[in-house]
Design a protein around this motif. Structure first.
Motif, PDB file in Angstrom:
ATOM      1  N   PRO A 178       0.798  -1.246   0.000  1.00 38.35           N
ATOM      2  CA  PRO A 178       0.000   0.000   0.000  1.00 38.35           C
ATOM      3  C   PRO A 178       0.819   1.280   0.000  1.00 38.35           C
ATOM      4  N   VAL A 179       1.794   1.399   0.903  1.00 41.74           N
ATOM      5  CA  VAL A 179       2.560   2.650   0.991  1.00 41.74           C
ATOM      6  C   VAL A 179       3.399   2.855  -0.263  1.00 41.74           C
ATOM      7  N   ASN A 180       4.119   1.816  -0.677  1.00 41.49           N
ATOM      8  CA  ASN A 180       4.951   1.943  -1.874  1.00 41.49           C
ATOM      9  C   ASN A 180       4.112   2.191  -3.122  1.00 41.49           C
ATOM     10  N   ASP A 181       2.934   1.573  -3.179  1.00 40.36           N
ATOM     11  CA  ASP A 181       2.074   1.764  -4.350  1.00 40.36           C
ATOM     12  C   ASP A 181       1.569   3.202  -4.434  1.00 40.36           C
ATOM     13  N   LEU A 182       1.297   3.838  -3.298  1.00 43.70           N
ATOM     14  CA  LEU A 182       0.892   5.246  -3.313  1.00 43.70           C
ATOM     15  C   LEU A 182       2.008   6.116  -3.878  1.00 43.70           C
ATOM     16  N   ARG A 183       3.243   5.797  -3.496  1.00 43.45           N
ATOM     17  CA  ARG A 183       4.384   6.541  -4.053  1.00 43.45           C
ATOM     18  C   ARG A 183       4.507   6.304  -5.552  1.00 43.45           C
ATOM     19  N   SER A 184       4.265   5.072  -5.969  1.00 42.71           N
ATOM     20  CA  SER A 184       4.343   4.758  -7.395  1.00 42.71           C
ATOM     21  C   SER A 184       3.294   5.521  -8.182  1.00 42.71           C
ATOM     22  N   VAL A 185       2.077   5.588  -7.649  1.00 40.33           N
ATOM     23  CA  VAL A 185       1.001   6.325  -8.317  1.00 40.33           C
ATOM     24  C   VAL A 185       1.377   7.792  -8.465  1.00 40.33           C
ATOM     25  N   ALA A 186       1.928   8.384  -7.408  1.00 36.39           N
ATOM     26  CA  ALA A 186       2.339   9.794  -7.481  1.00 36.39           C
ATOM     27  C   ALA A 186       3.437   9.987  -8.519  1.00 36.39           C
ATOM     28  N   GLY A 187       4.411   9.065  -8.546  1.00 38.07           N
ATOM     29  CA  GLY A 187       5.480   9.174  -9.530  1.00 38.07           C
ATOM     30  C   GLY A 187       4.982   9.036 -10.952  1.00 38.07           C
ATOM     31  N   LEU A 188       4.057   8.127 -11.178  1.00 43.32           N
ATOM     32  CA  LEU A 188       3.508   7.948 -12.525  1.00 43.32           C
ATOM     33  C   LEU A 188       2.666   9.148 -12.943  1.00 43.32           C
ATOM     34  N   ARG A 189       1.942   9.730 -12.003  1.00 43.66           N
ATOM     35  CA  ARG A 189       1.140  10.924 -12.325  1.00 43.66           C
ATOM     36  C   ARG A 189       2.048  12.045 -12.805  1.00 43.66           C
ATOM     37  N   SER A 190       3.177  12.197 -12.146  1.00 41.59           N
ATOM     38  CA  SER A 190       4.126  13.236 -12.553  1.00 41.59           C
ATOM     39  C   SER A 190       4.746  12.910 -13.913  1.00 41.59           C
ATOM     40  N   ALA A 191       5.147  11.657 -14.113  1.00 39.16           N
ATOM     41  CA  ALA A 191       5.796  11.269 -15.370  1.00 39.16           C
ATOM     42  C   ALA A 191       4.864  11.406 -16.556  1.00 39.16           C
ATOM     43  N   ALA A 192       3.557  11.218 -16.340  1.00 39.78           N
ATOM     44  CA  ALA A 192       2.585  11.232 -17.440  1.00 39.78           C
ATOM     45  C   ALA A 192       2.096  12.620 -17.791  1.00 39.78           C
ATOM     46  N   ARG A 193       2.488  13.627 -17.036  1.00 36.28           N
ATOM     47  CA  ARG A 193       1.997  14.981 -17.284  1.00 36.28           C
ATOM     48  C   ARG A 193       2.445  15.459 -18.666  1.00 36.28           C
ATOM     49  N   GLY A 194       1.499  15.824 -19.505  1.00 40.02           N
ATOM     50  CA  GLY A 194       1.791  16.307 -20.847  1.00 40.02           C
ATOM     51  C   GLY A 194       1.883  15.228 -21.905  1.00 40.02           C
ATOM     52  N   ALA A 195       1.773  13.959 -21.526  1.00 39.79           N
ATOM     53  CA  ALA A 195       1.853  12.867 -22.501  1.00 39.79           C
ATOM     54  C   ALA A 195       0.546  12.723 -23.266  1.00 39.79           C
ATOM     55  N   ARG A 196       0.650  12.243 -24.487  1.00 40.38           N
ATOM     56  CA  ARG A 196      -0.550  11.909 -25.257  1.00 40.38           C
ATOM     57  C   ARG A 196      -0.995  10.482 -24.965  1.00 40.38           C
ATOM     58  N   THR A 197      -0.021   9.580 -24.770  1.00 41.35           N
ATOM     59  CA  THR A 197      -0.322   8.173 -24.550  1.00 41.35           C
ATOM     60  C   THR A 197       0.571   7.634 -23.441  1.00 41.35           C
ATOM     61  N   VAL A 198      -0.032   6.870 -22.554  1.00 43.55           N
ATOM     62  CA  VAL A 198       0.713   6.098 -21.558  1.00 43.55           C
ATOM     63  C   VAL A 198       0.507   4.628 -21.885  1.00 43.55           C
ATOM     64  N   HIS A 199       1.605   3.902 -22.037  1.00 43.41           N
ATOM     65  CA  HIS A 199       1.547   2.477 -22.392  1.00 43.41           C
ATOM     66  C   HIS A 199       2.243   1.695 -21.288  1.00 43.41           C
ATOM     67  N   ALA A 200       1.444   1.003 -20.468  1.00 42.71           N
ATOM     68  CA  ALA A 200       1.977   0.242 -19.343  1.00 42.71           C
ATOM     69  C   ALA A 200       2.104  -1.226 -19.718  1.00 42.71           C
ATOM     70  N   HIS A 201       3.130  -1.868 -19.176  1.00 43.05           N
ATOM     71  CA  HIS A 201       3.421  -3.262 -19.495  1.00 43.05           C
ATOM     72  C   HIS A 201       3.346  -4.091 -18.223  1.00 43.05           C
ATOM     73  N   GLY A 202       2.361  -4.999 -18.176  1.00 45.29           N
ATOM     74  CA  GLY A 202       2.151  -5.827 -17.005  1.00 45.29           C
ATOM     75  C   GLY A 202       0.953  -5.363 -16.207  1.00 45.29           C
ATOM     76  N   LEU A 203       0.347  -6.300 -15.492  1.00 46.75           N
ATOM     77  CA  LEU A 203      -0.885  -6.006 -14.754  1.00 46.75           C
ATOM     78  C   LEU A 203      -0.659  -4.987 -13.654  1.00 46.75           C
ATOM     79  N   ARG A 204       0.391  -5.159 -12.864  1.00 42.39           N
ATOM     80  CA  ARG A 204       0.645  -4.212 -11.775  1.00 42.39           C
ATOM     81  C   ARG A 204       0.925  -2.820 -12.314  1.00 42.39           C
ATOM     82  N   ALA A 205       1.796  -2.726 -13.314  1.00 41.01           N
ATOM     83  CA  ALA A 205       2.102  -1.419 -13.899  1.00 41.01           C
ATOM     84  C   ALA A 205       0.855  -0.799 -14.510  1.00 41.01           C
TER      85      ALA A 205
END
Length: 362
Positions: free
Chosen positions: A64-91
């Motif tokens: 739970p704690v690490n996943d919240l950090r991951s969500v925040a990091g992905l939100r930042s990385a995706a800012r301004g992107a047209r497409t996000v392509h994740a590989h794997g169920l967890r990602a």
């Protein structure tokens, strides 16, 4: 096009596939950022291939704690992107949660490279992640028809086949005689090759069951790979004096040139590299009828049910005793191998998917 590729911990096929996409997309002029654990960039060289890199720790188990950090990091990385392509169920699930509620949300594509086989509490968690991906991804790509059916049942709107090619088969580094000198037994003995991680998914206990049965031509079963089951497998081989040789990690092109046939006894596979390499080398294949294998091999393999050592042994005996059948399968394998999609086809396929999706928040 601004594209963010997301992956979790990877030491093999998923990382290689993302590296292929990075090189192709960047080469076509797209701006690419890879988001994932730092070790993945070290292992696969995404930045060397032309991508930016955003370090986002994504573990292979829920936390739970690490996943919240991951969500925040992905939100930042995706800012301004047209497409996000994740590989794997967890990602994919973490990326979906990261994009939820965004006013200008990128389109979300998720490639599922593996089936969910866990049971109990872990299996229940993964079923929740499947529902998140199915309901929030704009397009789900799958490596086998069974995963596609499962995701449609979970509510996925658009599901299509993933193109996950093997890299070109390298030339052997050693001659067939040099390879054979490393193998036990007489020269000219048929070699039945399995290339696999020594893990539960690969069905190696079924292979040992089949190896314990009698064959007129006295074949040698060679297993190339390593993993957590090595000691257990070796103990059984020694105790039962099975004609099985645990080779360890090896260059598949070296072993394929001496292989009479390639055996794939797995409980489940998507689009396995080992099968693609066997086809490209023109070797007869005997494999389990699971996941993406039937579609991959077509008429170039003998297929058996998973876990059925009797059926596997029967097909081994049939192939070893029928040179015409072995020759037919070898020819079909070489033709199938020549028709497999290459890395450029994989890049074209994802560009086609991205181009067909309008970002929902635009």
């Amino acid at each position: 096009m601004n594209i963010v590729l997301v992956l979790g911990t990877s030491a093999g096929g998923v990382g290689r596939h993302v590296r292929t996409l990075v090189a192709g997309l960047a080469g076509a002029g797209h701006q690419v950022v890879v988001a994932g654990p730092a070790a993945t960039d070290e292992a696969f060289g995404f930045t060397e291939a032309g991508a930016g890199f955003a370090e986002v720790p994504i573990s292979d188990r829920p936390h739970p704690v690490n996943d919240l950090r991951s969500v925040a990091g992905l939100r930042s990385a995706a800012r301004g992107a047209r497409t996000v392509h994740a590989h794997g169920l967890r990602a994919g699930a973490l990326a979906a949660l990261a994009l939820a509620g965004a006013r200008r949300r990128p389109a979300l594509v998720v490639t599922l490279h593996n089936a969910v086989t866990a049971g109990g509490a872990i299996g229940a968690i993964y079923r929740v992640l499947e529902r998140i991906v199915a309901r929030r991804a704009d397009h789900v790509l799958v490596v086998s028809p069974d995963i596609g059916e499962r995701m449609r049942a979970r509510g996925a709107r658009r599901v299509g086949p993933a193109v996950v090619p093997a890299p070109p088969l390298e030339d052997p580094a050693r001659t067939p005689d040099e390879v054979r000198r490393e193998l036990p037994g007489r020269k000219g003995r048929p070699v039945l090759l399995t290339v696999a991680r020594l893990a539960q998914q690969k069905g190696l206990e079924t292979l040992l069951d089949a190896a314990a049965r009698p064959y007129e031509s006295d074949p040698l079963f060679v297993i190339a790979g390593d993993g957590p089951l090595r000691a257990e497998l070796q103990a059984r081989i020694d105790a039962e004096r099975l004609p099985v040789f645990l080779y360890g990690w090896a260059s598949p092109p070296d072993l394929l040139q001496v292989a009479t046939a390639v055996l794939v006894p797995s409980r489940w596979e998507g689009q396995p590299l080992s099968v693609q390499e066997a086809l490209k080398a023109g070797r007869p294949v005997i494999a389990t009828r699971v996941g993406g294998i039937p579609d991959m091999v077509g008429d170039a393999a003998l297929l058996v049910p998973p876990g059925d050592a009797v059926a596997l042994s029967r097909e081994i005996g049939r192939l070893l005793g029928d040179p015409a059948l072995a020759a037919r399968l070898a020819g079909a394998s070489a033709r199938r191998g020549a028709d497999l999609p290459d890395e450029a086809a994989a890049v074209r396929a994802v560009i086609g998917v991205y181009s067909g999706l309008e970002p929902p928040g635009r």
